[in-house]
Design an enzyme around this catalytic site. Structure first.
Site: not given
Ligand code: NAD
Length: 435
Positions: A125
């Site tokens: 990561k």
């Molecule tokens: P992103 O940046 O696209 O979106 C994050 C979202 O969470 C945004 O809408 C933001 O406003 C919101 N957010 C942040 N803090 C918050 C809070 N305290 N309460 C409510 N909403 C909040 O990120 P993403 O890629 O969607 O990732 C989200 C999660 O999924 C992370 O934990 C990431 O590690 C995990 N993840 C992502 C992927 C991927 O392919 N993008 C894959 C596996 C896991």
């Protein structure tokens, strides 16, 4: 033409497994989950300590020339937790909350996720401590190119393959790929995944994490006798994962009654119009202010009276404090590490089914693997091919984890972690210790 790293820091060894300090953050949570799996498997202390400690980590400073001519200094990390089953793999996060322990935890979860889904990778990561919304696109490009240059010797299609995470996207990956390629004198498509489709990305990658979350969520609901059209759901986070999850749940007939982002939450008990909500977010950048819904406090979303809760934002949101008030019967972790071990125990006692992150959100790394395979072969698959292969992997893993859990009377998380850890430990044993 590979550059030489001039400064690396040796990873601090994990504390001995017996030192059971109170969990206090994602790294403590990840190590406590590993300890539980190690106990199920009867792993030696030596093996457990090795698996609790990253193989390699680097912290870099990133000087940035701002658009106004001033100079900023940012900090970035890349942690490679394990390579036993193949090159390291894991996302790059841009967030003001990034710290080394968070990156270490996320890297460890990547190792388990790749092993559980049987993709031939270890875990890694990366992150830069930055609020991307406070920087222009040109500044973010400069940050990305400098960060990529700083970690250049560590990454590569056979070494470590970054992907998007919170605060990064396909543009970030295009800049990383270009920076790496320019430094190597030829185009290297396989160095990152989650690239634009026009630049060697895979069809279906952008929606893959959300598709996988919903495939597993529907299977989990079915296991509890809940049909999609009689089910309600709340989704925390409306980014790459949460937004797609809300859309695909709604398409499956689930009534999505609440969503949130970092600015607040909206609720509509008769079901939100997800198309209209997406248009609102595209126009305003937030779910807040969406017509036809009531605004509630972001934290209150987690405690709504819904069947399904999908935390898809950040770590550590379901805790010992709020878990007793969670009413959802099924929790599917779109985010990494949203549930602390204490909350896990409380939810299990209350009879809620928690589908762990390393299973629920693995669709992203599965299609990242497909993207890497396609890039390495210079041969592209159709969207139906990608989506069918993804569903097969996700549902296969769901069934295997469920059977393992049921036959040993374990939670889905402990079962999933134990299955993954066993695969990684087996790879370690077969390779042996060098020298
Ligand atoms: P992103 O940046 O696209 O979106 C994050 C979202 O969470 C945004 O809408 C933001 O406003 C919101 N957010 C942040 N803090 C918050 C809070 N305290 N309460 C409510 N909403 C909040 O990120 P993403 O890629 O969607 O990732 C989200 C999660 O999924 C992370 O934990 C990431 O590690 C995990 N993840 C992502 C992927 C991927 O392919 N993008 C894959 C596996 C896991």
């Amino acid at each position: 033409m590979t550059a030489t790293l001039t400064e690396t820091s040796a990873p601090a060894p994990a504390p001995a497994p017996s030192a059971a300090a109170a969990p206090a953050g994602p790294l403590d949570d990840a190590r406590s989950q590993l300890a539980e799996a190690a106990q199920v498997l009867g792993l030696s202390d030596g093996m457990q300590r090795m698996l609790a400690t990253p193989r390699r980590e680097v912290t870099v400073s990133i000087p940035l020339r701002r658009d106004d001519g001033s100079q900023d200094l940012l900090i970035g990390h890349r942690v490679q937790h394990n390579f036993s089953r193949g090159p390291a793999k894991g996302g790059i996060r841009y967030s003001p909350h990034v710290d080394l322990d968070e990156v270490r935890a996320l890297a460890m979860w990547m190792t388990w996720k790749c092993a559980l889904l049987d993709v031939p990778y270890g875990g890694a990561k990366g992150g830069v401590r930055i609020d991307p919304r406070a920087y222009s696109t040109a500044e973010l490009e400069r940050v990305t190119r400098r960060f990529t240059s700083e970690i250049l010797p560590l990454i590569g299609p056979e070494r470590d393959i970054p992907a998007p995470d919170i605060g990064t996207d396909e543009n970030t990956m295009a800049w990383m790929m270009d920076t790496y390629s320019v430094n190597h004198g030829h185009t290297v498509l396989g160095v990152v995944t989650g690239k634009p489709v026009a630049l060697g990305g895979s069809l279906g990658r952008a929606s893959s994490t959300s598709r996988g979350v919903v495939d597993v969520a529907l299977a989990a609901l079915e296991s509890r006798g809940l049909a999609p059209d009689s089910t309600t759901a709340a989704v925390q986070g409306f980014g790459k994962v949460g937004r797609g999850a809300a859309r695909f749940l709604a398409e499956a007939g689930v009534r999505v009654t609440a969503v949130s982002d970092q600015y607040g939450a909206v609720v509509g008990t008769s079901g939100l119009d997800v198309d209209a909500l997406e248009a609102h977010v595209d126009a305003t950048g937030t779910v807040v202010g969406f017509d036809g819904a009531d605004e509630i406090d972001g934290a209150a979303l987690l405690e709504l009276d819904v069947d399904l809760l999908v935390p898809a934002a950040v770590e550590g949101v379901l805790t010992a404090e709020n878990a007793p008030r969670v009413r959802a019967r099924v929790v599917v972790e779109g985010a990494n590490g949203p549930t602390t071990p204490e909350a896990d125990a409380i939810l299990a006692d209350a009879g809620a089914l928690v589908v762990p992150d390393i299973l629920a959100n693995a669709g992203g790394v599965v299609v990242s693997y497909f993207e890497w395979v396609q890039a390495n072969q210079a041969y592209w698959w159709t969207l139906p091919e990608v989506e069918a292969r993804l569903r097969e992997r996700m549902l296969g893993a769901w069934t295997a984890v469920r059977e393992y859990a049921t036959s040993r009377d374990l939670s889905l998380r402990t079962a999933a972690t134990a299955m993954a850890v066993e695969r990684v430990a087996t790879a370690h044993r077969l390779r042996g210790l060098y020298p």
